[in-house]
Design a protein around this motif. Structure first.
Motif, PDB file in Angstrom:
ATOM      1  N   ALA A 191      -7.309  -8.284  12.238  1.00 48.32           N
ATOM      2  CA  ALA A 191      -6.981  -9.707  12.128  1.00 48.32           C
ATOM      3  C   ALA A 191      -8.266 -10.543  12.070  1.00 48.32           C
ATOM      4  N   GLY A 192      -9.258 -10.154  12.871  1.00 49.25           N
ATOM      5  CA  GLY A 192     -10.531 -10.866  12.887  1.00 49.25           C
ATOM      6  C   GLY A 192     -11.303 -10.756  11.579  1.00 49.25           C
ATOM      7  N   LYS A 193     -11.025  -9.716  10.813  1.00 44.69           N
ATOM      8  CA  LYS A 193     -11.665  -9.535   9.505  1.00 44.69           C
ATOM      9  C   LYS A 193     -10.961 -10.351   8.419  1.00 44.69           C
ATOM     10  N   GLY A 194      -9.876 -11.020   8.794  1.00 44.64           N
ATOM     11  CA  GLY A 194      -9.181 -11.883   7.839  1.00 44.64           C
ATOM     12  C   GLY A 194      -8.149 -11.187   6.974  1.00 44.64           C
ATOM     13  N   ALA A 195      -7.758  -9.972   7.333  1.00 44.15           N
ATOM     14  CA  ALA A 195      -6.743  -9.267   6.545  1.00 44.15           C
ATOM     15  C   ALA A 195      -5.391  -9.945   6.716  1.00 44.15           C
ATOM     16  N   GLN A 196      -4.660 -10.066   5.618  1.00 41.22           N
ATOM     17  CA  GLN A 196      -3.309 -10.620   5.673  1.00 41.22           C
ATOM     18  C   GLN A 196      -2.241  -9.535   5.588  1.00 41.22           C
ATOM     19  N   VAL A 197      -2.645  -8.331   5.166  1.00 41.55           N
ATOM     20  CA  VAL A 197      -1.720  -7.212   4.995  1.00 41.55           C
ATOM     21  C   VAL A 197      -2.399  -5.942   5.502  1.00 41.55           C
ATOM     22  N   VAL A 198      -1.614  -5.061   6.135  1.00 42.16           N
ATOM     23  CA  VAL A 198      -2.078  -3.735   6.531  1.00 42.16           C
ATOM     24  C   VAL A 198      -1.207  -2.705   5.822  1.00 42.16           C
ATOM     25  N   LEU A 199      -1.859  -1.749   5.170  1.00 36.98           N
ATOM     26  CA  LEU A 199      -1.174  -0.599   4.588  1.00 36.98           C
ATOM     27  C   LEU A 199      -1.611   0.625   5.382  1.00 36.98           C
ATOM     28  N   THR A 200      -0.652   1.364   5.931  1.00 36.27           N
ATOM     29  CA  THR A 200      -0.978   2.516   6.764  1.00 36.27           C
ATOM     30  C   THR A 200       0.188   3.493   6.763  1.00 36.27           C
ATOM     31  N   GLY A 201      -0.056   4.657   7.324  1.00 34.57           N
ATOM     32  CA  GLY A 201       1.022   5.634   7.458  1.00 34.57           C
ATOM     33  C   GLY A 201       1.976   5.245   8.571  1.00 34.57           C
ATOM     34  N   ASN A 202       1.426   4.976   9.752  1.00 35.97           N
ATOM     35  CA  ASN A 202       2.236   4.658  10.923  1.00 35.97           C
ATOM     36  C   ASN A 202       1.575   3.573  11.756  1.00 35.97           C
ATOM     37  N   ALA A 242      -0.662 -12.192  14.831  1.00 32.39           N
ATOM     38  CA  ALA A 242      -1.776 -12.723  14.033  1.00 32.39           C
ATOM     39  C   ALA A 242      -1.342 -13.023  12.591  1.00 32.39           C
ATOM     40  N   ASP A 243      -0.035 -12.985  12.325  1.00 28.81           N
ATOM     41  CA  ASP A 243       0.515 -13.232  10.982  1.00 28.81           C
ATOM     42  C   ASP A 243      -0.011 -12.257   9.938  1.00 28.81           C
ATOM     43  N   VAL A 244      -0.167 -10.991  10.341  1.00 32.13           N
ATOM     44  CA  VAL A 244      -0.578  -9.952   9.412  1.00 32.13           C
ATOM     45  C   VAL A 244       0.665  -9.133   9.053  1.00 32.13           C
ATOM     46  N   GLN A 245       0.942  -9.017   7.762  1.00 32.43           N
ATOM     47  CA  GLN A 245       2.074  -8.246   7.268  1.00 32.43           C
ATOM     48  C   GLN A 245       1.774  -6.763   7.438  1.00 32.43           C
ATOM     49  N   VAL A 246       2.722  -5.990   7.973  1.00 35.30           N
ATOM     50  CA  VAL A 246       2.530  -4.566   8.220  1.00 35.30           C
ATOM     51  C   VAL A 246       3.429  -3.767   7.284  1.00 35.30           C
ATOM     52  N   ILE A 247       2.827  -2.813   6.582  1.00 32.21           N
ATOM     53  CA  ILE A 247       3.579  -1.920   5.697  1.00 32.21           C
ATOM     54  C   ILE A 247       3.216  -0.491   6.086  1.00 32.21           C
ATOM     55  N   GLY A 261      -1.386   8.812   0.257  1.00 32.80           N
ATOM     56  CA  GLY A 261      -2.121   8.954  -0.994  1.00 32.80           C
ATOM     57  C   GLY A 261      -3.520   8.384  -0.868  1.00 32.80           C
ATOM     58  N   LYS A 262      -4.025   7.847  -1.948  1.00 35.76           N
ATOM     59  CA  LYS A 262      -5.370   7.273  -2.002  1.00 35.76           C
ATOM     60  C   LYS A 262      -5.316   5.771  -1.757  1.00 35.76           C
ATOM     61  N   VAL A 263      -6.389   5.223  -1.187  1.00 38.79           N
ATOM     62  CA  VAL A 263      -6.467   3.789  -0.908  1.00 38.79           C
ATOM     63  C   VAL A 263      -6.263   2.993  -2.197  1.00 38.79           C
ATOM     64  N   ARG A 264      -6.998   3.344  -3.251  1.00 33.55           N
ATOM     65  CA  ARG A 264      -6.902   2.625  -4.524  1.00 33.55           C
ATOM     66  C   ARG A 264      -5.457   2.596  -5.044  1.00 33.55           C
ATOM     67  N   ASP A 265      -4.777   3.734  -4.982  1.00 33.43           N
ATOM     68  CA  ASP A 265      -3.399   3.811  -5.462  1.00 33.43           C
ATOM     69  C   ASP A 265      -2.464   2.955  -4.608  1.00 33.43           C
ATOM     70  N   ALA A 266      -2.722   2.908  -3.299  1.00 33.48           N
ATOM     71  CA  ALA A 266      -1.897   2.086  -2.414  1.00 33.48           C
ATOM     72  C   ALA A 266      -2.052   0.602  -2.750  1.00 33.48           C
ATOM     73  N   ILE A 267      -3.272   0.179  -3.046  1.00 35.88           N
ATOM     74  CA  ILE A 267      -3.510  -1.221  -3.432  1.00 35.88           C
ATOM     75  C   ILE A 267      -2.769  -1.521  -4.729  1.00 35.88           C
ATOM     76  N   GLU A 268      -2.860  -0.631  -5.690  1.00 29.90           N
ATOM     77  CA  GLU A 268      -2.149  -0.816  -6.963  1.00 29.90           C
ATOM     78  C   GLU A 268      -0.637  -0.865  -6.729  1.00 29.90           C
ATOM     79  N   GLY A 269      -0.145  -0.002  -5.845  1.00 32.69           N
ATOM     80  CA  GLY A 269       1.275  -0.008  -5.503  1.00 32.69           C
ATOM     81  C   GLY A 269       1.700  -1.316  -4.865  1.00 32.69           C
ATOM     82  N   PHE A 270       0.848  -1.849  -3.987  1.00 35.24           N
ATOM     83  CA  PHE A 270       1.139  -3.133  -3.357  1.00 35.24           C
ATOM     84  C   PHE A 270       1.209  -4.232  -4.410  1.00 35.24           C
ATOM     85  N   LYS A 271       0.226  -4.250  -5.305  1.00 37.94           N
ATOM     86  CA  LYS A 271       0.192  -5.269  -6.361  1.00 37.94           C
ATOM     87  C   LYS A 271       1.425  -5.180  -7.268  1.00 37.94           C
ATOM     88  N   ALA A 272       1.930  -3.966  -7.465  1.00 35.72           N
ATOM     89  CA  ALA A 272       3.103  -3.753  -8.313  1.00 35.72           C
ATOM     90  C   ALA A 272       4.417  -4.012  -7.573  1.00 35.72           C
TER      91      ALA A 272
END
Length: 195
Positions: free
Chosen positions: A59-70, A82-87, A92-103
């Motif tokens: 939250a202190g780093k300014g993230a608005q979304v968290v992508l994680t396994g658990n 902290a108003d951070v969205q949790v998913i 898989g790979k970090v890059r693919d997860a970001i692309e999946g989020f964007k899609a």
């Protein structure tokens, strides 16, 4: 926007670490430019409070979304506050997860996906008395870990003190209260949909 992803390495091409509070690293990505910042998680070996401390860092780093396994209950509540969205359930790979989020492939998680102390070492849920966390959990030979905890690399811990056991039991009580509240809330939501 910044998206924090639990990762096994300091790269956008790293695998996603299935743990949040005790993951190896974090990669924080700007999904528009794919520029990222990566850092090691200093809470990986914390004796307790890893989820809360890690959530506060993210939250202190300014993230608005968290992508994680658990994500466990303490980290989940801290991120929500902290108003951070949790998913959760992301792999898989970090890059693919970001692309999946964007899609738009992911939906926000409505509750913690694992119990407190997940990923802190301990049992495999095999009935060897290594249940809920720190290798000393509620299992007492009952296998409460249900196969979710990461196996401990070190020797089995010695018997815990009454104070440690009380702390563990208090944490379990709080976790069960939170789970019960979430279940009751979901039942009400389903009843409202059925009307």
């Amino acid at each position: 926007m910044k998206i924090a992803v639990s990762a096994t390495d300091l790269s956008i091409d790293a695998d996603i670490d299935p743990r949040f509070g005790r993951c190896q690293c974090f990669v924080i990505v700007d999904p528009d430019t794919m520029e990222f910042e990566a850092f090691e998680n200093t809470n990986i070996a914390a004796g307790g409070g890893a989820g809360i401390s890690t959530a506060q860092t993210i939250a202190g780093k300014g993230a608005q979304v968290v992508l994680t396994g658990n994500c466990g209950p303490n980290a989940y509540q801290t991120l929500l506050a902290a108003d951070v969205q949790v998913i959760t359930g992301v792999s898989g790979k970090v890059r693919d997860a970001i692309e999946g989020f964007k899609a738009g492939k992911f939906t926000t998680t409505s509750q913690p996906s694992v119990e407190a102390h997940f990923g802190s070492g301990g049992g495999m849920g095999t009935g060897r008395g290594m249940g809920m966390g720190r290798g000393m959990g509620m299992g007492r030979g009952m296998g409460m870990g249900r196969g979710m905890a990461v196996p401990s690399a070190g020797p089995m811990p010695q018997a815990q003190s009454p104070e440690e056991e009380m702390e563990l039991l208090s944490g379990q009580t709080e976790m069960l209260k939170q789970q019960l509240e979430a279940i009751q809330q979901r039942i009400e939501e389903l009843r409202d949909k059925g009307k």
